[in-house]
Enzyme design. Structure first.
Site, short mmCIF file in Angstrom:
data_model
loop_
_atom_site.label_atom_id
_atom_site.label_comp_id
_atom_site.label_asym_id
_atom_site.label_seq_id
_atom_site.Cartn_x
_atom_site.Cartn_y
_atom_site.Cartn_z
N ASP A 1 1.89 4.54 -3.69
CA ASP A 1 3.09 4.22 -4.48
C ASP A 1 3.39 2.72 -4.46
OD1 ASP A 1 3.58 4.57 -1.69
OD2 ASP A 1 5.73 4.42 -2.08
N GLU A 2 4.03 2.29 -5.51
CA GLU A 2 4.68 0.97 -5.57
C GLU A 2 3.76 -0.20 -5.16
OE1 GLU A 2 9.25 2.46 -4.74
OE2 GLU A 2 7.97 2.09 -3.02
N ALA A 3 2.49 -0.08 -5.50
CA ALA A 3 1.57 -1.21 -5.23
C ALA A 3 1.56 -2.09 -6.48
CB ALA A 3 0.18 -0.66 -4.91
#
Ligand code: TNX
Length: 626
Positions: A371-373
């Site tokens: 997530d959220e990279a």
């Protein structure tokens, strides 16, 4: 039909009283029919039937057979078949090690409050009042659907309780049901003067979804082994069968990796807000896994990659894109850190970490985050995820990732954990068409770090406010457009801990929403109703209270006042429950004194089975433990 029976004694009402109905009423005086020449019972017969009726009134269950959370698949009450558990009851169990463990668990649950010895013995000996039977034919399948390997059948009659199941897991779930059918006082940790009545009848039950989970973020704030075990107890109570541990993030690395020791030695010493952090040794982690296994819960470890990796980069700067160690991070922003997807050392690191984790994780899942990279884009991101998916496959495990990994190529059996909020995600629907399966964690229904209401003293609101009604009102099978029900393994309720610093705060956010989500995961839609759930859940307040478990007294739930607990004379504690019929909120738990705790907590890392600890003192932000 007349209100009086043929013998002239008022009939015992067929419906058991609800848990909140107060102490049993006194037996009514016998009513002798006036001018009834056809029936002239003798005084002896009258007295006998009056005594029987009084006895039945005094031994009526305080719980109805259907008052179980999550709602069972089928419930057939037989009010005339209630059981009173005798003091010399033994637990009889099929000669099987896993079933035997379930029997021991049952005895351990019941011994503190009943004070009964409850020895555990193998079947077949003489049948006893508590019988656990394992066997393929044991649990008939209700309504044509497969019961899978978690179903059970529970029969109660005046001779005893029999739980039958195909597997030890089914027996375990049956035991959790039985626990809820006993009076509230069963949650006491000291012996209570109580008639241990179980309502008569039959429950046949099985889960709707195979994956029923919760997640604990131990990276933003660290929680020790005892706290995690206590969370596992809560999961088991509501028949949840997976605990996902979010083990790594920007603020801390929480799992020892022998081949990369600085991950914990350096990366484990920080947490949100600047606290000391902490980590699990391999032995700690194994203890969690074993405690979970005894509760038929599978641990799903997560190493969040390629983002959320600041703590790892502090420890090993060679993993960073610029090869420079960033400063430790104790804030709550996301999306700024990542390992270098173009450096082979990154994949050595991933293989070592996941390899060691797999070696101490018996369950089939390895969660790789994803997530959220935000700074690893396009082919760099999907290429990274595909390599990590191959590493997981090479370890013989099934990969799970947050739904951002959807665009990466399909890996056999891979599972996406969807945490969106709007029910429409074409990228995820496309990944499902390519073979991915789903765990649903909709942020606006299942995120336990969302506030209940605007004035909730901790938590977030980016996905909205989640009261119990909202946690309860959704259906995993139809939630996501373009995703067929067959692709949905189940649901998971994540608890992120940016704002959570203590066990009391964990429990405050978990309860009462966790049982709502457990019912969404376990119970067939035909057995679910908000009004029914709300009333069944209400009686759990006094149970948590008696067990010293903190919870949020959500105003939607008609909590009863706590019932009086009659401790046996030799064990009476100084703090008895003060019963106030008008109070909406429950008074302090009899066995859970506030700070300072008079008894020391159990030694670190050696949690006794199901041994609730005294509720910690509320912090300044006023979390209520009652
Ligand atoms: C989103 S949900 C995150 C976490 C935060 C959480 C706070 C997801 C996969 N990532 O990093 O802790 O929101 O609610």
């Amino acid at each position: 039909m007349s209100r009086t029976s043929r013998t002239g004694v008022a009939p015992v009402p067929e419906q058991p009283r609800r848990a909140d109905a107060g102490p049993p009423p006194a037996a009514p005086a016998p009513v002798v029919p006036q001018g009834s020449p056809a029936v002239t019972p003798s005084a002896t017969a009258l007295a006998r039937s009056a005594a029987e009726a009084a006895g039945r009134l005094l031994t009526r269950p305080t719980v109805g057979l259907g008052d179980v959370v999550p709602a069972p698949a089928s419930v057939r009450p037989r009010p005339a078949a209630d059981l009173v558990l005798p003091a010399d009851a033994a637990v009889r169990v099929s000669a099987d090690p896993a079933a035997r463990e379930v029997a021991e668990h049952l005895a351990e649950l019941l011994r503190p409050a009943t004070g009964y010895p409850l020895p555990v013995a193998d079947l077949p000996t003489a049948p006893g009042p508590l019988q656990l039977t394992l066997g393929a034919a044991a649990a008939p399948r209700p309504t044509g659907a497969a019961s899978g390997d978690e179903g059970y059948r529970l029969d109660v009659d005046p001779d005893g309780v029999r739980i039958t199941a195909d597997t030890a897991t089914g027996l375990f779930h049956g035991v959790q049901t039985l626990r809820q059918l006993l009076p509230t006082a069963v949650e006491s940790r000291t012996p209570v003067a109580e008639r241990w009545v179980v309502p008569g009848g039959t429950i046949v039950d099985r889960p709707r979804f195979p994956y029923r989970g919760a997640m604990l973020d131990v990276a933003r704030h660290f929680f020790g082994v005892d706290d995690v075990c206590r969370v596992l107890d809560h999961l088991a109570r509501y028949k949840l069968n997976h605990l996902h541990l979010h083990l790594t993030d920007d603020q801390g690395w929480r799992i020892a990796v022998d081949s990369w020791p600085r991950l914990t030695a350096v990366g484990g010493r920080t947490e949100v807000g600047g606290g000391p952090g902490g980590w699990y040794t391999t032995a700690d982690y194994r203890r969690i896994v074993e405690y979970a296994a005894r509760r038929h819960v599978t641990v799903v470890p997560e190493v969040d990659l390629p983002g959320h990796t600041n703590a790892a980069l502090v420890a090993y700067p060679e993993l960073a894109p610029d090869k420079v160690a960033p400063p430790p991070y104790t804030g709550t922003e996301v999306g700024f850190s990542h390992v270098d997807p173009a450096d082979e050392r990154t994949y050595d690191f991933v293989a070592d970490v996941l390899g060691e984790l797999a070696a101490s994780t018996p369950g089939p899942w390895l969660h790789i985050g994803g997530d959220e990279a935000y700074k690893v884009k396009g082919a760099a991101y999907t290429g990274f995820v595909e390599r990590v998916q191959r590493i997981v496959a090479g370890l013989g495990r099934t990969v799970v990732g947050w739904h951002q990994i959807a665009p990466a190529g399909q890996a056999d059996g891979r599972v996406l954990q969807w945490w969106g909020t709007d029910g429409d995600d074409p990228t995820v629907a496309e990944a499902v068409r390519r073979g991915a399966r789903l765990i649903l964690s909709p942020g606006n229904h299942a995120y336990l770090d969302m506030k209940y209401a605007p004035d909730t003293p901790l938590g977030h609101d980016w996905a909205g406010l989640i009261d119990v009604y909202r946690a309860y009102h959704w259906d995993p099978a139809t939630h996501l457009a373009g995703v067929p029900a067959e692709a949905v393994l189940g649901l998971e309720a994540p608890l992120w801990t940016e704002s959570v610093t203590s066990l009391a705060e964990i429990e405050f956010l978990l309860l009462p929403r966790l049982p709502a989500l457990a019912e969404v995961a376990w119970s067939a839609p035909s057995t679910r109703s908000w009004v029914g759930f709300r009333d069944r859940l209400a009686s759990h307040g006094p149970r948590w209270h008696a067990a010293g478990i903190a919870f949020h007294p959500s105003p939607e739930i008609p909590w009863p006042a706590a019932p009086p607990v009659r401790h046996l004379p030799h064990t009476a504690t100084t703090s008895r429950l003060t019963h106030t019929a008008t109070s909406r909120h429950l008074p302090p738990a009899a066995d859970a004194p506030r700070s300072p705790a008079p008894t020391p907590p159990p030694p670190a890392h050696t949690p006794a089975p199901e041994t609730p600890q005294p509720a910690p003192a509320p912090r300044a932000n006023d979390i209520r433990t009652s």
